[in-house]
Design an enzyme around this catalytic site. Structure first.
Site, PDB file in Angstrom:
ATOM      1  N   ASN A   1      39.742 -53.608  73.355  1.00  0.00           N
ATOM      2  CA  ASN A   1      40.688 -54.585  72.761  1.00  0.00           C
ATOM      3  C   ASN A   1      40.710 -55.685  73.680  1.00  0.00           C
ATOM      4  OD1 ASN A   1      41.959 -54.157  75.257  1.00  0.00           O
ATOM      5  ND2 ASN A   1      43.417 -52.668  74.520  1.00  0.00           N
TER       6      ASN A   1
ATOM      7  N   GLU B   1      40.425 -55.225  77.404  1.00  0.00           N
ATOM      8  CA  GLU B   1      39.371 -54.458  78.011  1.00  0.00           C
ATOM      9  C   GLU B   1      38.217 -55.452  77.796  1.00  0.00           C
ATOM     10  OE1 GLU B   1      41.466 -50.176  76.223  1.00  0.00           O
ATOM     11  OE2 GLU B   1      40.064 -51.206  75.276  1.00  0.00           O
TER      12      GLU B   1
ATOM     13  N   ASP C   1      43.574 -46.312  67.428  1.00  0.00           N
ATOM     14  CA  ASP C   1      43.087 -44.898  67.130  1.00  0.00           C
ATOM     15  C   ASP C   1      42.746 -44.895  65.733  1.00  0.00           C
ATOM     16  OD1 ASP C   1      43.857 -44.312  69.962  1.00  0.00           O
ATOM     17  OD2 ASP C   1      45.601 -43.508  69.268  1.00  0.00           O
TER      18      ASP C   1
END
Length: 498
Positions: free
Chosen positions: A216, A219, A291
């Site tokens: 993301n 990150e 996810d």
């Protein structure tokens, strides 16, 4: 599985409603390894405060549990048709028992999940009153023993890698994938056809040379040691300018950076940057959307779909779950329904004019483009994506079948206007579609008066007769970049030549 993906007659995979079912038929074998969580949702109503503190009293009316973390990636993969094996460890406790039962009920093989007496299963319990999350309670081991500390677990995992079409590493930093897991996995890497890394710190896995990483924004910023701008437009430019560093530091061939409600950015080698557009939902409806994105991306890449198509499919799947409460799953049927929404999305000119007026009243910048789009190819996708970035709303006008025949010849179009519009509607960058029968969209431009009229790089402004209309009402004509060797006519000739 690249060569087994069934394609349309024109040889290209397309984002139409039948694609999820075709992907599910392939049933790729996917191994998911990583940190699993039991998500618990306690829902009820709150109409008073307790005596002990200024805190609401929630009368719980419903309790629901769902697999979370890597387990949520696994159940989303299974829902999309993959044959999934989960590799992880849980405690010999009630939460572990519930989590394993939920995985099995979702069609996930849990044979490679170790149950350990000394481990406490991670749980995240949310207390919800009137659709508002009041508090989240996290329980379980903060620092888990690594997979290599579980007897025989790492050996069984490595043996299973050789049988998988893809391996998804979900490393959320709890310790399960710490220690020498990376070292043990390195000799097996060449036997893994597709390696996807979804990790809080993807740099740690760079030596494995992942096929794709899915960080993301936060990150990605950690990988680059630089904060990412908040503006969506600035984010895209920043990531594009820093793609070499991001890919080098993660060791990845490609990166799909998810930007929450701003969609995702695909950085695939030296190919043009590609952005998807999300359909935002309230923050309390976004648990596990990353996810789902990772799962759909994996299934699409297992089938050999181009990265751009795969990331658009992943965005569509994420859009499904963010509009549902709690930890949700997108099935192949759900995704087909989401893609099928494009079938009825062609607007007549009157309704389109009303919608454009509403957008303009809200201060949004309108971008307009047009074309035949007989066989959608990477050149089209790149220029439509680039056109969308010029404003807030992208309107695409498609030539009618009769119009295409006049422009291209009696043997065109290859695909009828309904099919061409349905494929375009599957792209997240396209906001509104309409069909026009004239040889040029001059009349439609004069009526809609978009701020930007965009055309692909194979056009010249001075040769566009409709450009005068745009300049007359004060709009701007923009000629976008051009990808060489990306021609519909050349592509059709190659197909017919076979």
């Amino acid at each position: 599985m690249t060569d087994t993906m069934p394609l349309r007659q024109d040889g290209l995979p397309e984002l139409t409603a039948d694609l999820p079912a075709r992907l599910a038929e392939l049933a790729p074998r996917v191994l998911v390894v990583g940190d699993v969580i039991l998500d618990e949702w306690l829902s009820g109503s709150a109409d008073r405060l307790c005596r002990e503190a200024p805190a609401p009293v929630v009368a719980v009316a419903q309790r629901r549990v769902a697999p979370g973390g890597a387990a949520n990636t696994a159940v989303n993969l299974a829902a999309l048709g993959a044959r999934v094996r989960m590799v992880s460890a849980v405690g010999a406790d009630d939460a572990g028992t519930e989590l394993l039962a939920a995985l099995r009920q979702s069609g996930v093989d849990t044979e490679l999940v170790a149950v350990e007496p000394d481990r406490r299963t991670t749980t995240k319990s949310r207390v919800v009153a009137d659709d508002q999350v009041l508090v989240r309670l996290d329980d379980g081991d903060r620092d888990q023993a690594p997979l290599t500390a579980v007897p025989a677990a790492i050996d069984r995992f490595l043996a299973a890698c050789a049988e998988a079409d893809a391996v998804v590493l979900c490393d959320y930093g709890t310790g399960l994938l710490s220690g020498d897991v990376l070292e043990r996995l390195l000799p097996t890497r060449e036997r893994i056809p597709l390696l996807v890394v979804d990790a809080h710190h993807p740099r740690r896995w760079a030596r494995l040379r992942p096929d794709i990483v899915t960080p993301n924004a936060e990150e990605a910023a950690t990988v680059l040691d630089t904060p990412i701008p908040r503006s969506a437009a600035e984010q895209l430019t920043f990531l594009d300018e820093n793609r070499a560093q991001l890919l080098e530091r993660t060791g990845a061939r490609a990166a799909a950076v998810t930007l929450d409600r701003d969609g995702a950015v695909l950085l695939d080698g030296d190919r043009p940057v590609h952005r998807t557009w999300a359909r935002p939902a309230p923050d309390n409806h976004t648990a596990g959307a990353g996810d789902t994105f990772c799962a759909a991306l994996t299934v699409a890449r297992c089938a050999g779909l181009p990265a751009v198509v795969a990331v658009e499919l992943a965005q569509a799947a994420a859009d499904v779950v963010v509009h549902r409460p709690e930890t949700a799953v997108c099935s192949a049927t759900d995704l087909a329904e989401r893609l099928g929404l494009g079938l009825g999305s062609v607007l007549d000119h009157d309704r389109l004019a009303e919608i454009v007026a509403e957008h303009r009243a809200a201060g949004r910048r309108i971008v307009f483009t047009n074309g035949c789009f007989d066989v959608l190819h990477p050149g089209h996708v790149n220029y439509l994506n680039e056109a969308k970035r010029l404003g807030d709303v992208l309107v695409v006008a498609v030539n009618s079948d009769a119009g295409v025949a006049r422009l291209k010849g009696p043997d065109r179009p290859v695909n009828g206007v309904a099919d061409r519009a349905a494929v375009l509607a599957g792209l997240s960058c396209v906001d509104h579609l309409t069909v026009f029968d004239e040889d040029t969209p001059a009349a439609l431009l004069a009526r809609l008066r978009p701020e930007i009229y965009a055309k692909g790089g194979d056009h010249r402004e001075e040769l566009l007769s409709e450009a005068a209309v745009v300049r007359e009402y004060g709009g701007r004509v923009r000629i976008l970049s051009y990808l060489p060797d990306r021609s519909t006519s050349a592509l059709i000739d190659r197909i017919r030549g076979r």
